[in-house]
Design a protein around this motif. Structure first.
Motif, mmCIF file in Angstrom:
data_model
loop_
_atom_site.group_PDB
_atom_site.id
_atom_site.type_symbol
_atom_site.label_atom_id
_atom_site.label_comp_id
_atom_site.label_asym_id
_atom_site.label_seq_id
_atom_site.Cartn_x
_atom_site.Cartn_y
_atom_site.Cartn_z
ATOM 1 N N ILE A 1 0.832 -1.201 0.000
ATOM 2 C CA ILE A 1 0.000 0.000 0.000
ATOM 3 C C ILE A 1 0.868 1.252 0.000
ATOM 4 O O ILE A 1 0.620 2.218 -0.710
ATOM 5 C CB ILE A 1 -0.962 -0.003 1.203
ATOM 6 N N THR A 2 1.947 1.238 0.812
ATOM 7 C CA THR A 2 2.842 2.394 0.876
ATOM 8 C C THR A 2 3.522 2.635 -0.456
ATOM 9 O O THR A 2 3.646 3.771 -0.919
ATOM 10 C CB THR A 2 3.910 2.171 1.977
ATOM 11 N N THR A 3 3.946 1.526 -1.102
ATOM 12 C CA THR A 3 4.604 1.654 -2.401
ATOM 13 C C THR A 3 3.665 2.249 -3.427
ATOM 14 O O THR A 3 4.021 3.133 -4.203
ATOM 15 C CB THR A 3 5.097 0.275 -2.883
ATOM 16 N N GLU A 4 2.402 1.771 -3.446
ATOM 17 C CA GLU A 4 1.422 2.284 -4.394
ATOM 18 C C GLU A 4 1.091 3.750 -4.134
ATOM 19 O O GLU A 4 0.883 4.523 -5.059
ATOM 20 C CB GLU A 4 0.142 1.446 -4.332
ATOM 21 N N GLY B 1 4.515 7.460 -8.640
ATOM 22 C CA GLY B 1 4.212 8.667 -9.391
ATOM 23 C C GLY B 1 4.542 9.935 -8.642
ATOM 24 O O GLY B 1 4.161 11.016 -9.090
ATOM 25 N N GLU B 2 5.222 9.870 -7.493
ATOM 26 C CA GLU B 2 5.596 11.074 -6.784
ATOM 27 C C GLU B 2 6.959 10.900 -6.129
ATOM 28 O O GLU B 2 7.418 9.782 -5.878
ATOM 29 C CB GLU B 2 4.543 11.434 -5.735
ATOM 30 N N SER B 3 7.624 12.020 -5.877
ATOM 31 C CA SER B 3 8.886 11.994 -5.156
ATOM 32 C C SER B 3 8.717 12.896 -3.937
ATOM 33 O O SER B 3 8.295 14.038 -4.072
ATOM 34 C CB SER B 3 10.031 12.494 -6.044
ATOM 35 N N ILE B 4 9.001 12.363 -2.766
ATOM 36 C CA ILE B 4 8.734 13.078 -1.514
ATOM 37 C C ILE B 4 9.838 14.085 -1.220
ATOM 38 O O ILE B 4 11.027 13.797 -1.336
ATOM 39 C CB ILE B 4 8.608 12.081 -0.348
ATOM 40 N N VAL B 5 9.407 15.331 -0.852
ATOM 41 C CA VAL B 5 10.327 16.384 -0.407
ATOM 42 C C VAL B 5 10.071 16.599 1.080
ATOM 43 O O VAL B 5 8.944 16.914 1.488
ATOM 44 C CB VAL B 5 10.103 17.694 -1.186
ATOM 45 N N ASN B 6 11.069 16.420 1.882
ATOM 46 C CA ASN B 6 10.914 16.508 3.331
ATOM 47 C C ASN B 6 11.163 17.927 3.840
ATOM 48 O O ASN B 6 11.789 18.757 3.165
ATOM 49 C CB ASN B 6 11.892 15.540 4.026
ATOM 50 N N LEU B 7 10.638 18.209 5.029
ATOM 51 C CA LEU B 7 10.883 19.503 5.676
ATOM 52 C C LEU B 7 12.373 19.737 5.820
ATOM 53 O O LEU B 7 13.142 18.811 6.082
ATOM 54 C CB LEU B 7 10.207 19.526 7.049
ATOM 55 N N PRO C 1 0.344 27.360 3.254
ATOM 56 C CA PRO C 1 -0.919 26.630 3.392
ATOM 57 C C PRO C 1 -1.655 26.995 4.680
ATOM 58 O O PRO C 1 -1.048 27.465 5.654
ATOM 59 C CB PRO C 1 -0.468 25.169 3.394
ATOM 60 N N PRO C 2 -2.990 26.784 4.695
ATOM 61 C CA PRO C 2 -3.794 27.123 5.865
ATOM 62 C C PRO C 2 -3.460 26.283 7.096
ATOM 63 O O PRO C 2 -3.770 26.670 8.214
ATOM 64 C CB PRO C 2 -5.228 26.857 5.393
ATOM 65 N N GLU C 3 -2.853 25.127 6.897
ATOM 66 C CA GLU C 3 -2.387 24.309 8.022
ATOM 67 C C GLU C 3 -0.976 23.841 7.730
ATOM 68 O O GLU C 3 -0.499 23.889 6.595
ATOM 69 C CB GLU C 3 -3.318 23.115 8.251
ATOM 70 N N ARG C 4 -0.322 23.373 8.771
ATOM 71 C CA ARG C 4 1.088 23.037 8.671
ATOM 72 C C ARG C 4 1.324 21.906 7.677
ATOM 73 O O ARG C 4 0.675 20.869 7.734
ATOM 74 C CB ARG C 4 1.623 22.634 10.045
ATOM 75 N N ALA C 5 2.238 22.143 6.724
ATOM 76 C CA ALA C 5 2.615 21.104 5.777
ATOM 77 C C ALA C 5 3.684 20.210 6.401
ATOM 78 O O ALA C 5 4.558 20.685 7.141
ATOM 79 C CB ALA C 5 3.132 21.718 4.490
ATOM 80 N N ALA C 6 3.593 18.925 6.086
ATOM 81 C CA ALA C 6 4.552 17.969 6.621
ATOM 82 C C ALA C 6 5.489 17.433 5.545
ATOM 83 O O ALA C 6 6.576 16.953 5.840
ATOM 84 C CB ALA C 6 3.819 16.806 7.282
ATOM 85 N N VAL D 1 2.566 19.619 -4.983
ATOM 86 C CA VAL D 1 1.614 19.625 -3.872
ATOM 87 C C VAL D 1 2.332 19.648 -2.528
ATOM 88 O O VAL D 1 3.472 19.198 -2.397
ATOM 89 C CB VAL D 1 0.676 18.395 -3.930
ATOM 90 N N LEU D 2 1.620 20.215 -1.530
ATOM 91 C CA LEU D 2 2.049 20.136 -0.126
ATOM 92 C C LEU D 2 1.029 19.293 0.617
ATOM 93 O O LEU D 2 -0.180 19.460 0.437
ATOM 94 C CB LEU D 2 2.123 21.535 0.491
ATOM 95 N N TYR D 3 1.530 18.372 1.484
ATOM 96 C CA TYR D 3 0.676 17.486 2.263
ATOM 97 C C TYR D 3 0.771 17.831 3.744
ATOM 98 O O TYR D 3 1.822 18.296 4.227
ATOM 99 C CB TYR D 3 1.096 16.020 2.097
ATOM 100 N N ASN D 4 -0.324 17.543 4.491
ATOM 101 C CA ASN D 4 -0.235 17.603 5.947
ATOM 102 C C ASN D 4 0.217 16.245 6.469
ATOM 103 O O ASN D 4 0.530 15.331 5.680
ATOM 104 C CB ASN D 4 -1.565 18.051 6.568
ATOM 105 N N SER D 5 0.225 16.091 7.764
ATOM 106 C CA SER D 5 0.718 14.849 8.356
ATOM 107 C C SER D 5 -0.177 13.658 8.038
ATOM 108 O O SER D 5 0.263 12.499 8.128
ATOM 109 C CB SER D 5 0.834 15.010 9.882
ATOM 110 N N ASP D 6 -1.435 13.908 7.646
ATOM 111 C CA ASP D 6 -2.350 12.822 7.269
ATOM 112 C C ASP D 6 -2.304 12.537 5.771
ATOM 113 O O ASP D 6 -3.158 11.822 5.245
ATOM 114 C CB ASP D 6 -3.792 13.185 7.657
ATOM 115 N N LYS D 7 -1.350 13.086 5.089
ATOM 116 C CA LYS D 7 -1.173 12.904 3.648
ATOM 117 C C LYS D 7 -2.313 13.518 2.833
ATOM 118 O O LYS D 7 -2.591 13.112 1.705
ATOM 119 C CB LYS D 7 -1.030 11.408 3.324
#
Length: 774
Positions: free
Chosen positions: A14-17, A21-27, A111-116, A127-133
């Motif tokens: 599930i995590t792999t799927e 199609g995306e590459s994660i950019v960390n704080l 963003p209106p809430e903290r991006a993770a 895109v920017l994601y929160n802690s809940d993706k």
């Protein structure tokens, strides 16, 4: 234990799927223009970060590794480019900022809430994601000039063109998805009204909350709030493997669908434009400038008395090249005249109008009015205007004529005569006059002797029943009617009849050389000088794809022409007979040679010639089946009622360009249209109009476009070994040639280049399309 391992394994899948199609950019991640300059998507197709703009750097989304036409989204596009010392930071508190060397911060995404975390997706969306993706910010919500696959332009939103391909700042055109359901193109800084719309989808009132959508297969359409497709702009169905699609409102104001093959970097193809008329966008040429089409290329011209502000950037417009003084001034050194600019349309803006009978009355009315700087005359209405004039473009279908008030200086005119008197005395003038007179007399005597000798020799050559030595011929021969009677044995053997007259077989050199003698019918009653002038123009044409004119007869009312004989008849004799079938390569070579002949007439011979009746019957074939165009240059000699099918129209039904019917000015583009019809006939080996076919196939140009649009070109040709790409290319050339609007048709030079495969050919519109109805 086994169940725990299964849960861990399932979680990994599930995590792999989720990350596919995306590459994660960390704080805490950062970019600089000169080192690590971008974050790429997983596939490497798109990147987010710095790109070079002018002498600095901008931040945006672009195709990775492709140097041209790559930017699809830009941050703060109208701000000056950043210096090389800036840094792009994804801060620990979830903000995306650009920071200068002095510590000044500019928020790119707050963003209106903290991006993770952040990600550059393979869709081209950053895109920017929160802690809940969950997505808390995305570039797709803030489009600039481009929409990518899966992205929508929702109601009330706009795309703005760029200033140029290399400058991503806001340009002068916009595309708006209106709340009334209509997708419309306007110039910037105009109201959302039909007066300023130059293209529209025609979906006004078709639904609420309408969005412009682009699917993965190139399907571009409008979708309403209920999920109903209310308009297809493109049909879609294009390949999806290793191909990406995007739409963009370009710097020239045209909205286009592009495709990009990932296997061929830098190869962008236009699949659909909102308009094929590149002069349609209002304001392309700026204030006091107007747009004209030349071989489908938009050119800008200034009004009379004006010059370009910046020739490298026509949107800057034009300014007067003289200082405008009040027409009430007592200064006699400056006078004003009205300069006409025909067939042009402008912004509908005036301060007064009159009902006048003629355009000259309109020009005179403006000349007398000190407030009037320009006037437009249409259908007996004279509209007085002040400068500047906006949104000018030439339209040959529009009868409007503009008049521009231009100042002229009288000082130059007044100085010419006094200078002449001061320079020469009466004695000087008398001496010069006597000298020139004596010289002229001597030259006249010499010329008379030379002409006499030449005519005596010519008469001797023409004796013995037309036994003329043409091996030494360097000009046209003038025959008597009795000469041609003997040469044709009393006009005994008829070779054929055409729109200009009847052709007979004749012989010269005591029967050793065969010629074709054409007796012209309904020829204009011209004097000998005028007729001979026309003959000399035709006689000076020398090209391997033109039938050579050897001589003429102007004897009383008789007008006859002597041509070289073509042993294989006409192209029609070969093309439309099954037993004379030409192979594909022969037909394409014939098409190229015909194009070369027409190009010579249009651009390369001493005096430009418009044929006016290009058709297979007027294309003759020599002994080697090389095509040669006949009857060129004869249209001038015909009476106005001499036609083959229509009164007042030159040419033949099925080959006549639409402008003939509309009584519009006829240019070389009329021959381009006729050539396009002949080209389609060559491809399909059938006549352009043939009612022995089913009704939907009877008119070739309509059937051909229908098959082209449906990608069923095989239905049109019987050849089995034809290269599909070449077949499509040749069809596209033909369809471009037969467009209703003359200015959209290519020149014969461009046609030849397209036939030879040296230039790219965009997808042609429907032959009867011009501008979408607003």
């Amino acid at each position: 234990m086994a169940s725990l391992l299964f849960i861990i394994f399932l979680s990994a899948i599930i995590t792999t799927e989720a990350q596919q199609g995306e590459s994660i950019v960390n704080l805490g991640s950062s970019l600089t223009p000169t080192s690590k300059s971008s974050w790429q998507s997983q596939s490497g197709v798109y990147a987010f970060g710095f790109y070079q703009q002018g002498n600095g750097y901008a931040v945006g989304v672009f195709f990775a590794g492709i140097p041209e036409k790559t930017v699809v989204w830009t941050f703060n596009r109208d701000e000056p480019p950043a210096l090389a010392s800036v840094t792009l930071n994804f801060t620990s508190d979830g903000r995306l900022i650009m920071q200068s060397a002095q510590g000044e911060e500019t928020a790119i995404a707050n963003p209106p809430e903290r991006a993770a975390s952040a990600s550059m997706l393979d869709s081209g969306n950053f895109v920017l994601y929160n802690s809940d993706k969950k997505t808390v910010w995305q570039s797709f919500d803030y489009p600039t000039n481009t929409l990518l696959q899966g992205q929508r332009l929702t109601d009330g939103k706009e795309l703005f063109s760029s200033a140029s391909e290399s400058d991503q700042s806001t340009g002068i055109f916009r595309l708006k998805m209106q709340t009334d359901g209509n997708l419309v193109q306007y110039p910037v800084q105009t109201t959302d009204t039909s007066q300023y719309a130059y293209w529209a989808s025609g979906t006004y009132g078709k639904g609420s909350n309408v969005s412009l959508c682009l699917d993965d297969d190139g399907h571009l359409y409008l979708l309403n709030s209920t999920g109903t497709n209310i308009k297809n702009l493109t049909k879609g169905g294009y390949p999806t493997k290793d191909v990406v699609y995007f739409v963009r409102i370009d710097a020239d104001g045209i909205f286009r669908l592009f495709s990009h093959n990932l296997d061929k970097k830098g190869n962008f193809s236009v699949l659909w434009p909102s308009s094929y008329n590149k002069c349609a966008p209002m304001g392309l040429c700026g204030l006091n400038g107007f747009c004209t089409l030349n071989d489908q290329v938009a050119n800008c011209l200034c009004l009379p008395g004006f010059v370009s502000v910046n020739p490298g950037n026509w949107s800057s417009g034009c300014v007067r090249n003289f200082t405008a003084a009040s027409c009430k001034s007592k200064d006699e050194s400056t006078k004003y005249i009205m300069q006409p600019v025909p067939n042009t349309v402008w912004e509908y803006s005036y301060y007064s109008y009159l009902i006048l009978l003629t355009k000259d009355d309109c020009a005179a009315a403006c000349l007398k009015d000190c407030n009037c700087e320009a006037a437009s005359f249409r259908d007996k209405y004279c509209y007085k205007q002040r400068l500047p004039l906006r949104f000018g473009r030439r339209d040959l279908n529009d009868a409007n004529i503009a008049f521009i008030k231009v100042a002229i200086s009288t000082s130059t005119i007044n100085k010419i005569e006094p200078l002449g008197r001061e320079r020469y005395s009466q004695k000087d003038i008398m001496i010069l006059g006597i000298s020139f007179g004596a010289f002229g007399l001597i030259m006249s005597v010499i010329s008379a002797i030379a002409v006499y000798k030449n005519r005596v020799q010519a008469y001797r050559r023409l004796s013995n029943g037309g036994s003329v030595d043409l091996s030494m011929d360097v000009s046209l021969r003038s025959f008597t009617y009795s000469d041609l009677e003997k040469m044709t044995n009393g006009f005994k053997e008829e070779l054929g009849r055409g729109s200009f007259g009847t052709v007979y077989k004749g012989t010269m050199w005591n029967g050793q050389k065969i010629v074709a003698v054409k007796r012209l019918e309904k020829v204009l009653t011209e004097g000998e000088k005028e007729f001979q002038t026309e003959m000399k123009v035709i006689g000076r044409t020398h090209h391997k794809n033109l039938v050579r004119l050897l001589g003429y007869c102007h004897d009383g009312e008789n007008r006859l022409l002597v041509y070289e004989y073509m042993s294989n008849g006409s192209l029609a004799d070969i093309l439309f007979k099954p037993e004379e079938k030409l192979c594909w390569d022969e037909r394409i070579e014939i098409a190229r040679n015909i194009a070369k002949g027409i190009l010579y007439l249009h651009e390369e011979c001493e005096s430009q010639i418009i044929h006016c009746d290009i058709k297979p019957q007027n294309i003759l074939m020599d002994e080697y089946r090389c095509p040669k165009i006949s009857d060129f240059g004869l249209a001038k000699l015909l009476k106005p009622d001499q036609t083959n099918t229509f009164t007042g129209i030159r040419g033949t039904k099925g080959y006549v360009a639409p402008e003939w019917h509309r009584k519009q000015p006829v240019t070389v583009k009329a021959d381009v249209y006729s050539f396009g019809i002949v080209l389609l006939e060559l491809i399909c080996c059938r006549k352009s109009v043939d009612w022995s076919y089913p009704e939907e196939e009877a008119i070739l140009e309509e059937w051909a476009y229908s098959c082209f649009e449906a990608r069923e070109l095989d239905k049109l040709v019987s050849d089995k070994d034809v290269d599909k790409k070449q077949l499509e290319r040749i069809f596209k050339v033909g369809l471009w040639c037969i467009l209703d609007e003359p200015s959209l048709r290519p020149s014969m030079k461009k046609v030849l280049l397209m036939l030879e495969g040296t230039v790219d050919i965009p997808i042609p519109p429907s032959p009867t399309s011009f501008l979408s109805t607003i």
